[in-house]
Motif scaffolding. Structure first.
Motif, mmCIF file in Angstrom:
data_model
loop_
_atom_site.group_PDB
_atom_site.id
_atom_site.type_symbol
_atom_site.label_atom_id
_atom_site.label_comp_id
_atom_site.label_asym_id
_atom_site.label_seq_id
_atom_site.Cartn_x
_atom_site.Cartn_y
_atom_site.Cartn_z
ATOM 1 N N VAL A 294 0.857 -1.179 0.000
ATOM 2 C CA VAL A 294 0.000 0.000 0.000
ATOM 3 C C VAL A 294 0.898 1.236 0.000
ATOM 4 C CG1 VAL A 294 -1.744 1.324 1.266
ATOM 5 C CG2 VAL A 294 -1.853 -1.179 1.233
ATOM 6 N N THR A 295 0.621 2.167 -0.881
ATOM 7 C CA THR A 295 1.337 3.437 -0.892
ATOM 8 C C THR A 295 0.323 4.580 -0.926
ATOM 9 O OG1 THR A 295 1.535 3.482 -3.313
ATOM 10 C CG2 THR A 295 3.365 2.509 -2.076
ATOM 11 N N LEU B 256 0.387 4.149 8.101
ATOM 12 C CA LEU B 256 1.496 4.606 7.259
ATOM 13 C C LEU B 256 1.817 6.065 7.546
ATOM 14 C CD1 LEU B 256 0.892 3.038 3.720
ATOM 15 C CD2 LEU B 256 2.814 2.622 5.255
ATOM 16 N N LEU B 257 0.791 6.877 7.694
ATOM 17 C CA LEU B 257 1.011 8.300 7.985
ATOM 18 C C LEU B 257 1.675 8.482 9.351
ATOM 19 C CD1 LEU B 257 -2.374 9.691 6.657
ATOM 20 C CD2 LEU B 257 -0.109 10.176 5.706
ATOM 21 N N GLU B 258 1.221 7.709 10.332
ATOM 22 C CA GLU B 258 1.801 7.816 11.662
ATOM 23 C C GLU B 258 3.272 7.408 11.657
ATOM 24 O OE1 GLU B 258 1.102 6.029 16.199
ATOM 25 O OE2 GLU B 258 -0.266 5.500 14.557
ATOM 26 N N ARG B 259 3.577 6.314 10.963
ATOM 27 C CA ARG B 259 4.974 5.864 10.918
ATOM 28 C C ARG B 259 5.841 6.850 10.141
ATOM 29 N NH1 ARG B 259 6.753 1.152 12.607
ATOM 30 N NH2 ARG B 259 8.887 0.527 12.089
ATOM 31 N N GLY B 260 5.290 7.361 9.041
ATOM 32 C CA GLY B 260 6.038 8.331 8.256
ATOM 33 C C GLY B 260 6.358 9.588 9.031
ATOM 34 N N ALA C 146 -6.777 -1.063 1.987
ATOM 35 C CA ALA C 146 -5.797 0.010 1.858
ATOM 36 C C ALA C 146 -6.174 1.233 2.682
ATOM 37 C CB ALA C 146 -5.630 0.382 0.391
ATOM 38 N N ALA C 147 -7.456 1.587 2.700
ATOM 39 C CA ALA C 147 -7.878 2.760 3.458
ATOM 40 C C ALA C 147 -7.645 2.573 4.954
ATOM 41 C CB ALA C 147 -9.353 3.053 3.185
ATOM 42 N N SER D 204 6.166 1.776 3.112
ATOM 43 C CA SER D 204 5.763 0.665 2.271
ATOM 44 C C SER D 204 5.225 -0.435 3.181
ATOM 45 C CB SER D 204 6.946 0.105 1.514
ATOM 46 O OG SER D 204 7.578 1.075 0.696
ATOM 47 N N THR D 205 4.373 -1.289 2.656
ATOM 48 C CA THR D 205 3.831 -2.386 3.438
ATOM 49 C C THR D 205 4.096 -3.714 2.752
ATOM 50 O OG1 THR D 205 1.660 -2.376 2.368
ATOM 51 C CG2 THR D 205 1.947 -0.923 4.265
#
Length: 368
Positions: free
Chosen positions: A215-216, A284-288, A277-278, A268-269
């Protein structure tokens, strides 16, 4: 020679253009749309694969991209920053990379040096900088090769799923979803993660490719970093002049980010099963944001999901398929599809049209 290609990703489109240039009459079958999988939904960075068996493919692919009409490969790599909080572990990692890929010129950057280079990165993060990483639009390579293939006379049949048509141990052409068959002199199977499932079990079992779902997020990120960013999970394994990372079998995510044409791709996952994905996007946002705080305020433009073709040993399957004369495969590139795809396609075409040998560690029949 009348050739069928199954799959419209980077491999299929590049192979179509190359085979047509060599005088073959090419028909490309794609079940949905060109670049529907990882070839069009990748992070958007062409970079060194850290594996000595794949390094020649990467180098040849860079040359091919520089000569590809309609595709703007940056003149120089932006650089990849491998990020972590543990500077000592990064130092050991840099030494390991230096031993297997000195051309990447690994450079350890402590937190202060890193922020001087990329001020938007969090203050407690260090990095190893390596001289690779060409940011490109994720779909750009597929689109350019598809246009070139069409210009050279390739017939592209979208929305037509096809499988190899096997008569005993001979591939006679393709079988369509309707059950109809069409004869071809040779068939190239380049269906990415779906490649084994398009073959009979007795043959497909030896093509050891599984799907890992990625998922991106496409972000509108003000003042994005110039470098490609990747969270470095310390623990890569050095194997015979290569440096490879295992793909986890459980749901897993690491931070990565690349920016091209004003759009940043965040990943990346690695999932074994197809994810929602949603539902994954907030994580992903939190990790980024842990590595790049500006991610927390960025606008999400699009959420993308795709399956990667991950081989059992991290290397693609290229060349004749055991037990099916007239059938060639080219799949299993994992995260290195756009980084090594054009050269892989060239190897597959040379094998299919001229019977040229493929390096042993990349042969499609190596597990047969």
């Amino acid at each position: 020679m009348n050739v069928a290609i199954i799959g419209g990703g980077i491999i299929g489109c590049a192979a179509a253009a190359i085979a047509a240039e060599h005088g073959a009459r090419v028909t490309l079958f794609e079940a949905t749309e060109l670049g529907a999988g990882a070839s069009g939904r990748n992070l958007g960075s062409i970079q060194h694969p850290y594996d000595s068996s794949l390094t020649p493919l990467h180098a040849a692919s860079l040359t091919a991209y520089r000569e590809l009409p309609g595709f703007a490969l940056p003149a120089e790599p932006a650089g990849v920053l491998l990020l972590a909080m543990d500077t000592d572990a990064l130092a050991r990692h840099a030494d390991a990379l230096r031993a297997v890929a000195p051309e990447l010129r690994p450079e350890l950057l402590d937190a202060a040096a890193l922020r001087a280079l990329e001020p938007s990165i969090a203050p407690d993060v260090a990095a190893v900088r390596v001289a690779t990483g060409y940011p490109v639009p994720p779909h750009g390579a597929v689109a350019a090769y598809a246009a070139l293939a069409t210009e050279r006379g390739t017939t592209v049949r979208l929305g037509e799923p096809a499988t190899p048509w096997l008569d005993g141990e001979r591939c006679r052409g393709v079988r369509l979803a309707s059950g109809a068959t069409e004869e071809f002199d040779a068939v190239l199977l380049a269906a990415g993660p779906w490649t084994p499932s398009l073959l009979p079990d007795r043959i497909g079992a030896a093509v050891r490719i599984r799907r890992t779902w990625g998922v991106t997020l496409q972000l509108a990120l003000p003042n994005p970093p110039r470098h490609v960013l990747e969270e470095e999970e310390i623990g890569g394994e050095k194997i015979g002049g290569s440096f490879r990372w295992s793909i986890p079998s459980s749901p897993h995510a690491v931070f990565s980010l690349a920016t091209a044409d004003g759009r940043s791709a965040l990943g990346s996952t690695f999932f074994v099963e197809e994810p929602d994905a949603a539902a994954v996007a907030p994580a992903l946002l939190e990790r980024g944001a842990r590595f790049l705080p500006g991610v927390a305020e960025a606008r999400v433009v699009e959420i993308r999901r795709c399956a990667r073709p991950q081989s059992a040993d991290g290397r693609p399957f290229i060349g004749p398929v055991a037990g099916a004369s007239g059938l060639t495969a080219c799949a299993g590139h994992g995260p290195w599809g756009i980084s090594t795809g054009p050269a892989s396609a060239a190897l597959a075409v040379a094998s299919m049209l001229d019977g040229e040998a493929v390096p042993e560690r990349l042969r499609a029949d190596r597990f047969a």
